[in-house]
Design a protein around this motif. Structure first.
Motif, PDB file in Angstrom:
ATOM      1  N   ARG A  59      -4.803 -12.772   5.467  1.00  0.00           N
ATOM      2  CA  ARG A  59      -4.259 -14.109   5.681  1.00  0.00           C
ATOM      3  C   ARG A  59      -2.754 -14.088   5.905  1.00  0.00           C
ATOM      4  O   ARG A  59      -2.240 -14.741   6.817  1.00  0.00           O
ATOM      5  CB  ARG A  59      -4.582 -15.023   4.501  1.00  0.00           C
ATOM      6  N   LEU A  60      -2.012 -13.369   5.077  1.00  0.00           N
ATOM      7  CA  LEU A  60      -0.557 -13.339   5.214  1.00  0.00           C
ATOM      8  C   LEU A  60      -0.140 -12.729   6.552  1.00  0.00           C
ATOM      9  O   LEU A  60       0.796 -13.202   7.197  1.00  0.00           O
ATOM     10  CB  LEU A  60       0.071 -12.541   4.069  1.00  0.00           C
ATOM     11  N   PHE A  61      -0.853 -11.697   6.988  1.00  0.00           N
ATOM     12  CA  PHE A  61      -0.551 -11.079   8.276  1.00  0.00           C
ATOM     13  C   PHE A  61      -1.162 -11.917   9.394  1.00  0.00           C
ATOM     14  O   PHE A  61      -2.248 -12.471   9.246  1.00  0.00           O
ATOM     15  CB  PHE A  61      -1.097  -9.652   8.328  1.00  0.00           C
ATOM     16  N   LYS A  62      -0.437 -11.983  10.516  1.00  0.00           N
ATOM     17  CA  LYS A  62      -0.865 -12.799  11.651  1.00  0.00           C
ATOM     18  C   LYS A  62      -0.874 -11.964  12.924  1.00  0.00           C
ATOM     19  O   LYS A  62      -0.203 -10.926  13.015  1.00  0.00           O
ATOM     20  CB  LYS A  62       0.097 -13.973  11.863  1.00  0.00           C
ATOM     21  N   ALA A  63      -1.619 -12.436  13.909  1.00  0.00           N
ATOM     22  CA  ALA A  63      -1.637 -11.849  15.246  1.00  0.00           C
ATOM     23  C   ALA A  63      -1.141 -12.892  16.235  1.00  0.00           C
ATOM     24  O   ALA A  63      -1.605 -14.040  16.233  1.00  0.00           O
ATOM     25  CB  ALA A  63      -3.052 -11.401  15.624  1.00  0.00           C
ATOM     26  N   LEU A  64      -0.198 -12.491  17.089  1.00  0.00           N
ATOM     27  CA  LEU A  64       0.389 -13.382  18.089  1.00  0.00           C
ATOM     28  C   LEU A  64       0.402 -12.651  19.424  1.00  0.00           C
ATOM     29  O   LEU A  64       0.795 -11.481  19.491  1.00  0.00           O
ATOM     30  CB  LEU A  64       1.822 -13.750  17.698  1.00  0.00           C
ATOM     31  N   CYS A  65      -0.036 -13.343  20.475  1.00  0.00           N
ATOM     32  CA  CYS A  65      -0.045 -12.745  21.806  1.00  0.00           C
ATOM     33  C   CYS A  65       0.840 -13.535  22.757  1.00  0.00           C
ATOM     34  O   CYS A  65       0.749 -14.762  22.836  1.00  0.00           O
ATOM     35  CB  CYS A  65      -1.471 -12.688  22.360  1.00  0.00           C
ATOM     36  N   LEU A  66       1.705 -12.826  23.458  1.00  0.00           N
ATOM     37  CA  LEU A  66       2.516 -13.381  24.543  1.00  0.00           C
ATOM     38  C   LEU A  66       1.994 -12.751  25.828  1.00  0.00           C
ATOM     39  O   LEU A  66       1.745 -11.553  25.882  1.00  0.00           O
ATOM     40  CB  LEU A  66       3.993 -13.016  24.366  1.00  0.00           C
ATOM     41  N   CYS A  67       1.840 -13.542  26.888  1.00  0.00           N
ATOM     42  CA  CYS A  67       1.288 -12.935  28.092  1.00  0.00           C
ATOM     43  C   CYS A  67       1.663 -13.703  29.353  1.00  0.00           C
ATOM     44  O   CYS A  67       2.189 -14.825  29.308  1.00  0.00           O
ATOM     45  CB  CYS A  67      -0.229 -12.788  27.988  1.00  0.00           C
ATOM     46  N   ASP A  68       1.356 -13.082  30.468  1.00  0.00           N
ATOM     47  CA  ASP A  68       1.476 -13.690  31.784  1.00  0.00           C
ATOM     48  C   ASP A  68       0.625 -14.966  31.808  1.00  0.00           C
ATOM     49  O   ASP A  68      -0.557 -14.927  31.448  1.00  0.00           O
ATOM     50  CB  ASP A  68       0.964 -12.669  32.809  1.00  0.00           C
ATOM     51  N   PRO A  69       1.190 -16.100  32.206  1.00  0.00           N
ATOM     52  CA  PRO A  69       0.404 -17.343  32.209  1.00  0.00           C
ATOM     53  C   PRO A  69      -0.829 -17.292  33.100  1.00  0.00           C
ATOM     54  O   PRO A  69      -1.741 -18.116  32.930  1.00  0.00           O
ATOM     55  CB  PRO A  69       1.407 -18.392  32.722  1.00  0.00           C
ATOM     56  N   ALA A  70      -0.870 -16.363  34.042  1.00  0.00           N
ATOM     57  CA  ALA A  70      -2.028 -16.273  34.927  1.00  0.00           C
ATOM     58  C   ALA A  70      -3.237 -15.624  34.258  1.00  0.00           C
ATOM     59  O   ALA A  70      -4.342 -15.693  34.790  1.00  0.00           O
ATOM     60  CB  ALA A  70      -1.654 -15.477  36.183  1.00  0.00           C
ATOM     61  N   LEU A  71      -3.050 -15.018  33.107  1.00  0.00           N
ATOM     62  CA  LEU A  71      -4.150 -14.326  32.442  1.00  0.00           C
ATOM     63  C   LEU A  71      -4.990 -15.298  31.623  1.00  0.00           C
ATOM     64  O   LEU A  71      -4.479 -16.289  31.086  1.00  0.00           O
ATOM     65  CB  LEU A  71      -3.610 -13.233  31.521  1.00  0.00           C
ATOM     66  N   PRO A  72      -6.289 -14.997  31.465  1.00  0.00           N
ATOM     67  CA  PRO A  72      -7.131 -15.807  30.560  1.00  0.00           C
ATOM     68  C   PRO A  72      -6.778 -15.472  29.110  1.00  0.00           C
ATOM     69  O   PRO A  72      -6.039 -14.517  28.845  1.00  0.00           O
ATOM     70  CB  PRO A  72      -8.544 -15.332  30.917  1.00  0.00           C
ATOM     71  N   PRO A  73      -7.282 -16.264  28.160  1.00  0.00           N
ATOM     72  CA  PRO A  73      -7.047 -15.926  26.755  1.00  0.00           C
ATOM     73  C   PRO A  73      -7.473 -14.496  26.472  1.00  0.00           C
ATOM     74  O   PRO A  73      -8.565 -14.077  26.871  1.00  0.00           O
ATOM     75  CB  PRO A  73      -7.899 -16.940  25.991  1.00  0.00           C
ATOM     76  N   PRO A  74      -6.635 -13.697  25.810  1.00  0.00           N
ATOM     77  CA  PRO A  74      -6.963 -12.290  25.573  1.00  0.00           C
ATOM     78  C   PRO A  74      -7.997 -12.140  24.473  1.00  0.00           C
ATOM     79  O   PRO A  74      -8.309 -13.094  23.747  1.00  0.00           O
ATOM     80  CB  PRO A  74      -5.597 -11.703  25.160  1.00  0.00           C
ATOM     81  N   PRO A  75      -8.565 -10.936  24.331  1.00  0.00           N
ATOM     82  CA  PRO A  75      -9.600 -10.724  23.308  1.00  0.00           C
ATOM     83  C   PRO A  75      -9.116 -11.142  21.925  1.00  0.00           C
ATOM     84  O   PRO A  75      -7.997 -10.876  21.531  1.00  0.00           O
ATOM     85  CB  PRO A  75      -9.838  -9.198  23.373  1.00  0.00           C
ATOM     86  N   GLY A  76     -10.006 -11.808  21.196  1.00  0.00           N
ATOM     87  CA  GLY A  76      -9.682 -12.248  19.860  1.00  0.00           C
ATOM     88  C   GLY A  76      -9.082 -13.630  19.777  1.00  0.00           C
ATOM     89  O   GLY A  76      -9.105 -14.272  18.726  1.00  0.00           O
ATOM     90  N   PHE A  77      -8.546 -14.112  20.890  1.00  0.00           N
ATOM     91  CA  PHE A  77      -7.871 -15.416  20.909  1.00  0.00           C
ATOM     92  C   PHE A  77      -8.677 -16.465  21.685  1.00  0.00           C
ATOM     93  O   PHE A  77      -8.200 -17.592  21.845  1.00  0.00           O
ATOM     94  CB  PHE A  77      -6.478 -15.301  21.537  1.00  0.00           C
ATOM     95  N   GLU A  78      -9.853 -16.103  22.161  1.00  0.00           N
ATOM     96  CA  GLU A  78     -10.602 -16.996  23.040  1.00  0.00           C
ATOM     97  C   GLU A  78     -10.894 -18.346  22.408  1.00  0.00           C
ATOM     98  O   GLU A  78     -10.815 -19.391  23.081  1.00  0.00           O
ATOM     99  CB  GLU A  78     -11.928 -16.351  23.459  1.00  0.00           C
ATOM    100  N   ALA A  79     -11.225 -18.379  21.128  1.00  0.00           N
ATOM    101  CA  ALA A  79     -11.599 -19.623  20.476  1.00  0.00           C
ATOM    102  C   ALA A  79     -10.469 -20.177  19.623  1.00  0.00           C
ATOM    103  O   ALA A  79     -10.684 -21.087  18.820  1.00  0.00           O
ATOM    104  CB  ALA A  79     -12.844 -19.399  19.605  1.00  0.00           C
ATOM    105  N   ALA A  80      -9.267 -19.604  19.767  1.00  0.00           N
ATOM    106  CA  ALA A  80      -8.166 -20.033  18.912  1.00  0.00           C
ATOM    107  C   ALA A  80      -7.697 -21.427  19.294  1.00  0.00           C
ATOM    108  O   ALA A  80      -7.788 -21.835  20.442  1.00  0.00           O
ATOM    109  CB  ALA A  80      -7.011 -19.044  19.037  1.00  0.00           C
TER     110      ALA A  80
END
Length: 343
Positions: free
Chosen positions: A322-343
Protein backbone atom coordinates in the motif's frame (compact mmCIF):
# COMPACT_ATOMS: atom_id res chain seq x y z
CA UNK A 1 31.86 26.21 16.66
CA UNK A 2 28.60 26.63 14.77
CA UNK A 3 28.75 25.46 11.16
CA UNK A 4 27.16 27.63 8.46
CA UNK A 5 23.53 26.69 7.85
CA UNK A 6 23.00 24.68 4.65
CA UNK A 7 19.63 24.47 2.93
CA UNK A 8 18.11 21.02 3.43
CA UNK A 9 18.01 20.04 -0.25
CA UNK A 10 21.69 20.89 -0.65
CA UNK A 11 22.58 18.98 2.50
CA UNK A 12 20.56 15.97 1.31
CA UNK A 13 22.10 15.99 -2.17
CA UNK A 14 25.58 16.03 -0.64
CA UNK A 15 24.75 13.27 1.85
CA UNK A 16 23.18 10.98 -0.77
CA UNK A 17 26.08 11.46 -3.20
CA UNK A 18 28.66 10.65 -0.52
CA UNK A 19 26.67 7.66 0.67
CA UNK A 20 26.37 5.89 -2.68
CA UNK A 21 29.94 6.71 -3.69
CA UNK A 22 31.35 4.90 -0.66
CA UNK A 23 29.36 1.69 -0.29
CA UNK A 24 27.13 -1.08 -1.59
CA UNK A 25 24.13 -0.48 0.70
CA UNK A 26 21.86 -3.29 -0.52
CA UNK A 27 20.82 -6.55 1.12
CA UNK A 28 21.16 -8.01 4.58
CA UNK A 29 24.77 -6.89 4.96
CA UNK A 30 23.86 -3.34 3.91
CA UNK A 31 21.34 -0.79 5.11
CA UNK A 32 18.17 -1.69 3.21
CA UNK A 33 16.66 -4.22 0.82
CA UNK A 34 14.80 -3.22 -2.34
CA UNK A 35 12.13 -5.14 -4.24
CA UNK A 36 14.49 -6.72 -6.83
CA UNK A 37 16.56 -8.20 -3.98
CA UNK A 38 13.43 -9.52 -2.28
CA UNK A 39 12.01 -11.42 -5.27
CA UNK A 40 13.33 -12.14 -8.74
CA UNK A 41 9.71 -12.15 -9.91
CA UNK A 42 9.68 -8.37 -9.45
CA UNK A 43 12.31 -7.73 -12.13
CA UNK A 44 10.85 -10.42 -14.37
CA UNK A 45 7.42 -8.80 -14.26
CA UNK A 46 8.91 -5.41 -15.09
CA UNK A 47 10.79 -6.96 -18.01
CA UNK A 48 7.57 -8.38 -19.39
CA UNK A 49 5.79 -5.07 -18.71
CA UNK A 50 8.46 -3.40 -20.83
CA UNK A 51 7.98 -5.92 -23.64
CA UNK A 52 4.23 -5.24 -23.78
CA UNK A 53 4.87 -1.49 -23.74
CA UNK A 54 7.29 -1.96 -26.65
CA UNK A 55 4.61 -3.78 -28.64
CA UNK A 56 2.22 -0.86 -28.05
CA UNK A 57 4.93 1.55 -29.21
CA UNK A 58 5.00 -0.18 -32.60
CA UNK A 59 8.06 -2.38 -31.92
CA UNK A 60 10.76 0.27 -32.56
CA UNK A 61 14.19 -1.18 -33.28
CA UNK A 62 16.37 -0.10 -31.61
CA UNK A 63 14.66 0.93 -28.39
CA UNK A 64 16.39 2.18 -25.27
CA UNK A 65 15.75 0.38 -21.98
CA UNK A 66 16.85 2.86 -19.34
CA UNK A 67 17.08 2.24 -15.61
CA UNK A 68 17.51 5.06 -13.12
CA UNK A 69 19.50 4.06 -10.05
CA UNK A 70 20.02 0.39 -10.99
CA UNK A 71 21.60 -0.69 -7.69
CA UNK A 72 23.54 -3.93 -8.17
CA UNK A 73 21.91 -4.56 -11.55
CA UNK A 74 19.55 -7.16 -10.09
CA UNK A 75 16.34 -5.73 -11.54
CA UNK A 76 17.87 -5.33 -14.99
CA UNK A 77 19.33 -8.84 -14.98
CA UNK A 78 15.95 -10.34 -14.13
CA UNK A 79 14.15 -8.13 -16.68
CA UNK A 80 16.54 -9.07 -19.48
CA UNK A 81 16.30 -12.78 -18.68
CA UNK A 82 12.50 -12.67 -18.79
CA UNK A 83 12.56 -10.70 -22.05
CA UNK A 84 14.93 -13.19 -23.65
CA UNK A 85 12.75 -16.12 -22.58
CA UNK A 86 9.40 -14.87 -23.89
CA UNK A 87 10.03 -11.88 -26.16
CA UNK A 88 13.14 -12.56 -28.22
CA UNK A 89 12.49 -9.76 -30.79
CA UNK A 90 12.16 -7.25 -27.94
CA UNK A 91 15.38 -8.45 -26.36
CA UNK A 92 17.19 -8.13 -29.70
CA UNK A 93 15.94 -4.56 -30.15
CA UNK A 94 17.03 -3.41 -26.69
CA UNK A 95 19.90 -1.05 -25.99
CA UNK A 96 20.44 -0.90 -22.23
CA UNK A 97 21.39 2.43 -20.68
CA UNK A 98 21.98 2.80 -16.93
CA UNK A 99 21.88 6.11 -15.08
CA UNK A 100 24.34 5.59 -12.22
CA UNK A 101 26.85 8.07 -10.82
CA UNK A 102 28.61 5.72 -8.36
CA UNK A 103 31.74 4.03 -9.80
CA UNK A 104 31.43 1.34 -7.13
CA UNK A 105 27.88 0.45 -8.14
CA UNK A 106 28.74 0.61 -11.84
CA UNK A 107 31.27 -2.16 -11.26
CA UNK A 108 28.64 -4.22 -9.44
CA UNK A 109 26.25 -3.73 -12.36
CA UNK A 110 28.90 -4.71 -14.88
CA UNK A 111 29.66 -7.86 -12.91
CA UNK A 112 25.99 -8.81 -12.66
CA UNK A 113 25.04 -8.08 -16.27
CA UNK A 114 28.22 -9.11 -18.03
CA UNK A 115 30.48 -7.38 -20.51
CA UNK A 116 28.68 -5.92 -23.49
CA UNK A 117 25.19 -6.03 -21.93
CA UNK A 118 25.10 -2.29 -21.24
CA UNK A 119 25.34 0.16 -24.13
CA UNK A 120 26.42 3.00 -21.82
CA UNK A 121 26.38 4.35 -18.30
CA UNK A 122 25.37 7.95 -17.60
CA UNK A 123 25.74 10.28 -14.64
CA UNK A 124 22.48 12.04 -15.49
CA UNK A 125 19.25 11.32 -17.38
CA UNK A 126 19.99 14.25 -19.70
CA UNK A 127 22.96 12.30 -21.09
CA UNK A 128 20.83 9.40 -22.37
CA UNK A 129 20.81 9.55 -26.19
CA UNK A 130 17.59 10.42 -28.04
CA UNK A 131 15.13 7.86 -29.32
CA UNK A 132 12.10 5.86 -28.18
CA UNK A 133 12.69 4.63 -24.65
CA UNK A 134 11.29 2.58 -21.81
CA UNK A 135 12.44 3.93 -18.46
CA UNK A 136 12.38 2.03 -15.16
CA UNK A 137 12.87 3.81 -11.83
CA UNK A 138 12.53 1.65 -8.72
CA UNK A 139 13.11 3.55 -5.47
CA UNK A 140 14.88 6.37 -7.28
CA UNK A 141 12.72 9.43 -6.68
CA UNK A 142 12.77 8.96 -2.89
CA UNK A 143 16.52 9.72 -2.82
CA UNK A 144 16.18 13.02 -4.69
CA UNK A 145 16.66 16.06 -2.46
CA UNK A 146 13.75 17.91 -0.90
CA UNK A 147 13.19 21.34 0.58
CA UNK A 148 11.12 21.69 3.74
CA UNK A 149 9.05 24.73 4.61
CA UNK A 150 7.39 25.32 7.99
CA UNK A 151 4.36 27.53 8.51
CA UNK A 152 5.18 30.31 10.96
CA UNK A 153 2.46 32.87 11.57
CA UNK A 154 1.34 34.45 8.32
CA UNK A 155 4.36 33.22 6.35
CA UNK A 156 6.78 30.37 5.78
CA UNK A 157 10.25 29.56 7.06
CA UNK A 158 12.64 27.15 5.35
CA UNK A 159 14.64 24.48 7.11
CA UNK A 160 18.41 24.51 6.92
CA UNK A 161 20.91 22.18 8.60
CA UNK A 162 23.68 23.23 10.97
CA UNK A 163 25.68 21.00 13.32
CA UNK A 164 23.32 18.06 12.79
CA UNK A 165 20.16 19.98 13.63
CA UNK A 166 17.48 21.99 11.87
CA UNK A 167 17.57 25.75 11.91
CA UNK A 168 14.98 27.94 10.24
CA UNK A 169 15.50 30.86 7.92
CA UNK A 170 12.87 33.06 6.23
CA UNK A 171 11.75 31.46 2.96
CA UNK A 172 13.85 32.71 0.05
CA UNK A 173 12.52 34.50 -3.01
CA UNK A 174 13.01 31.35 -5.07
CA UNK A 175 10.62 29.33 -2.86
CA UNK A 176 7.91 27.51 -4.82
CA UNK A 177 4.26 28.48 -4.38
CA UNK A 178 3.10 27.39 -0.92
CA UNK A 179 -0.46 27.03 0.44
CA UNK A 180 -1.81 30.23 1.95
CA UNK A 181 -4.22 28.41 4.28
CA UNK A 182 -1.77 26.01 5.93
CA UNK A 183 -2.09 25.61 9.71
CA UNK A 184 0.62 26.76 12.10
CA UNK A 185 3.65 24.40 12.23
CA UNK A 186 2.62 22.60 9.02
CA UNK A 187 5.58 21.17 7.10
CA UNK A 188 5.46 21.32 3.31
CA UNK A 189 8.01 19.21 1.41
CA UNK A 190 8.96 20.07 -2.16
CA UNK A 191 11.28 18.04 -4.37
CA UNK A 192 12.29 20.43 -7.12
CA UNK A 193 14.66 17.78 -8.49
CA UNK A 194 11.83 15.23 -8.67
CA UNK A 195 9.49 17.62 -10.43
CA UNK A 196 12.19 18.65 -12.91
CA UNK A 197 12.99 15.02 -13.71
CA UNK A 198 9.30 14.15 -14.20
CA UNK A 199 8.91 17.13 -16.53
CA UNK A 200 12.02 16.17 -18.51
CA UNK A 201 10.86 12.57 -18.87
CA UNK A 202 7.37 13.70 -19.82
CA UNK A 203 8.68 16.02 -22.52
CA UNK A 204 10.98 13.34 -23.92
CA UNK A 205 8.32 10.63 -24.01
CA UNK A 206 5.75 12.94 -25.62
CA UNK A 207 8.22 13.96 -28.32
CA UNK A 208 10.16 10.74 -28.94
CA UNK A 209 7.86 7.95 -27.77
CA UNK A 210 7.94 5.50 -24.92
CA UNK A 211 6.95 5.02 -21.32
CA UNK A 212 8.44 5.46 -17.86
CA UNK A 213 7.48 3.36 -14.84
CA UNK A 214 8.29 4.61 -11.33
CA UNK A 215 7.81 2.50 -8.21
CA UNK A 216 8.44 4.21 -4.90
CA UNK A 217 6.88 5.03 -1.57
CA UNK A 218 4.73 7.93 -0.50
CA UNK A 219 1.12 9.15 -0.53
CA UNK A 220 -0.92 9.15 -3.74
CA UNK A 221 -1.81 12.79 -3.12
CA UNK A 222 0.33 15.49 -1.59
CA UNK A 223 -0.12 16.87 1.89
CA UNK A 224 1.66 18.26 4.90
CA UNK A 225 4.18 16.31 6.96
CA UNK A 226 7.84 15.66 7.65
CA UNK A 227 8.88 12.41 5.93
CA UNK A 228 12.67 12.87 5.97
CA UNK A 229 14.20 9.62 7.21
CA UNK A 230 17.35 7.53 7.20
CA UNK A 231 18.34 3.87 7.55
CA UNK A 232 21.60 2.37 8.74
CA UNK A 233 21.94 -1.38 9.16
CA UNK A 234 18.18 -1.76 8.51
CA UNK A 235 17.43 0.43 11.54
CA UNK A 236 16.17 4.03 11.70
CA UNK A 237 18.95 6.62 11.94
CA UNK A 238 19.21 10.37 12.34
CA UNK A 239 19.06 11.78 8.78
CA UNK A 240 21.00 14.90 9.83
CA UNK A 241 23.90 13.12 11.54
CA UNK A 242 27.13 12.09 9.82
CA UNK A 243 26.14 12.86 6.20
CA UNK A 244 27.11 9.99 3.94
CA UNK A 245 26.84 7.34 6.65
CA UNK A 246 23.18 6.39 6.17
CA UNK A 247 20.53 6.12 3.47
CA UNK A 248 18.63 9.43 3.54
CA UNK A 249 15.26 9.53 1.75
CA UNK A 250 11.84 11.16 1.82
CA UNK A 251 8.36 10.20 0.67
CA UNK A 252 7.61 10.82 -3.00
CA UNK A 253 4.89 13.33 -3.88
CA UNK A 254 3.28 11.41 -6.74
CA UNK A 255 0.70 14.12 -7.40
CA UNK A 256 3.50 16.64 -7.99
CA UNK A 257 5.34 14.27 -10.33
CA UNK A 258 2.15 13.60 -12.30
CA UNK A 259 1.39 17.31 -12.63
CA UNK A 260 4.92 18.05 -13.84
CA UNK A 261 4.80 15.29 -16.46
CA UNK A 262 1.35 16.32 -17.69
CA UNK A 263 2.53 19.90 -17.96
CA UNK A 264 5.31 18.70 -20.24
CA UNK A 265 2.90 16.89 -22.56
CA UNK A 266 2.93 13.30 -21.27
CA UNK A 267 0.01 11.09 -20.38
CA UNK A 268 -0.04 9.89 -16.78
CA UNK A 269 -1.48 6.66 -15.39
CA UNK A 270 -1.77 6.02 -11.66
CA UNK A 271 -0.49 6.13 -9.08
CA UNK A 272 -1.70 2.69 -8.06
CA UNK A 273 -0.80 0.78 -4.90
CA UNK A 274 2.22 -1.36 -5.73
CA UNK A 275 0.49 -4.49 -4.47
CA UNK A 276 -2.43 -4.07 -6.85
CA UNK A 277 -0.13 -3.24 -9.76
CA UNK A 278 2.12 -6.27 -9.21
CA UNK A 279 -0.81 -8.62 -8.76
CA UNK A 280 -2.23 -7.42 -12.07
CA UNK A 281 1.11 -8.22 -13.66
CA UNK A 282 0.96 -11.76 -12.25
CA UNK A 283 3.73 -11.52 -9.70
CA UNK A 284 2.16 -13.98 -7.25
CA UNK A 285 1.56 -16.52 -10.02
CA UNK A 286 5.18 -16.19 -11.14
CA UNK A 287 6.37 -16.62 -7.54
CA UNK A 288 4.30 -19.81 -7.25
CA UNK A 289 5.99 -21.18 -10.37
CA UNK A 290 9.42 -20.34 -8.94
CA UNK A 291 8.52 -22.00 -5.63
CA UNK A 292 7.42 -25.20 -7.37
CA UNK A 293 10.59 -25.20 -9.44
CA UNK A 294 12.68 -24.84 -6.29
CA UNK A 295 10.96 -27.86 -4.71
CA UNK A 296 11.38 -29.95 -7.85
CA UNK A 297 15.06 -29.04 -7.94
CA UNK A 298 15.44 -30.44 -4.44
CA UNK A 299 15.91 -27.10 -2.70
CA UNK A 300 13.23 -27.94 -0.18
CA UNK A 301 10.16 -26.34 1.31
CA UNK A 302 12.20 -23.71 3.12
CA UNK A 303 13.44 -22.21 -0.14
CA UNK A 304 9.97 -22.38 -1.67
CA UNK A 305 8.59 -20.66 1.42
CA UNK A 306 11.14 -17.85 1.14
CA UNK A 307 10.15 -17.27 -2.48
CA UNK A 308 6.47 -17.01 -1.61
CA UNK A 309 7.02 -14.87 1.48
CA UNK A 310 9.21 -12.48 -0.52
CA UNK A 311 6.46 -12.02 -3.09
CA UNK A 312 3.90 -11.54 -0.34
CA UNK A 313 6.08 -8.83 1.20
CA UNK A 314 5.88 -6.85 -2.04
CA UNK A 315 2.10 -7.02 -2.44
CA UNK A 316 0.61 -7.23 1.07
CA UNK A 317 -1.10 -3.92 2.03
CA UNK A 318 0.34 -4.02 5.55
CA UNK A 319 3.88 -4.39 4.19
CA UNK A 320 4.99 -2.79 0.88
CA UNK A 321 1.78 -3.18 -1.09
CA UNK A 322 0.00 0.00 0.00
CA UNK A 323 2.69 2.54 0.93
CA UNK A 324 4.57 1.85 -2.30
CA UNK A 325 2.97 3.13 -5.50
CA UNK A 326 3.33 2.61 -9.25
CA UNK A 327 3.18 5.61 -11.60
CA UNK A 328 3.47 5.57 -15.38
CA UNK A 329 4.35 8.50 -17.64
CA UNK A 330 4.05 7.87 -21.35
CA UNK A 331 3.52 9.09 -24.89
CA UNK A 332 -0.12 10.27 -25.11
CA UNK A 333 -0.57 8.18 -28.24
CA UNK A 334 -0.12 4.94 -26.30
CA UNK A 335 -3.00 2.97 -24.74
CA UNK A 336 -3.06 2.43 -20.98
CA UNK A 337 0.02 0.31 -20.15
CA UNK A 338 -0.13 -3.10 -18.47
CA UNK A 339 -1.45 -2.95 -14.94
CA UNK A 340 -3.09 0.44 -15.39
CA UNK A 341 -5.91 -0.56 -17.74
CA UNK A 342 -8.65 -0.40 -15.10
CA UNK A 343 -7.10 2.36 -13.02
Amino acid sequence: MTAPAERLDRFMARAVSAYYAARDPFGRAGDFTTAPEISQAFGECLGLWSAVAWEAMGRPDPVLLVELGPGRGTLMADALRAAADVAAPFRAALRVHLVEASPRLREAQRARLGDGAVAAWHDDVAQVPPGPAIVLANEFFDALPIRQFVRRGAGWAERHVSNGAFVERPAEDDAPPLPADAPEDAVQEVSEAGRALAAALGARLAAQGGAALALDYGPAAGGFGDSLQALRGHEPADPLADPGSSDVTAHVDFAALAAAARGAGAAVHGPLPQGLFLQRLGLMSRAAVLARAAQMAGKGRDQAGLILSGAERLVAPERMGRLFKALCLCDPALPPPPGFEAA
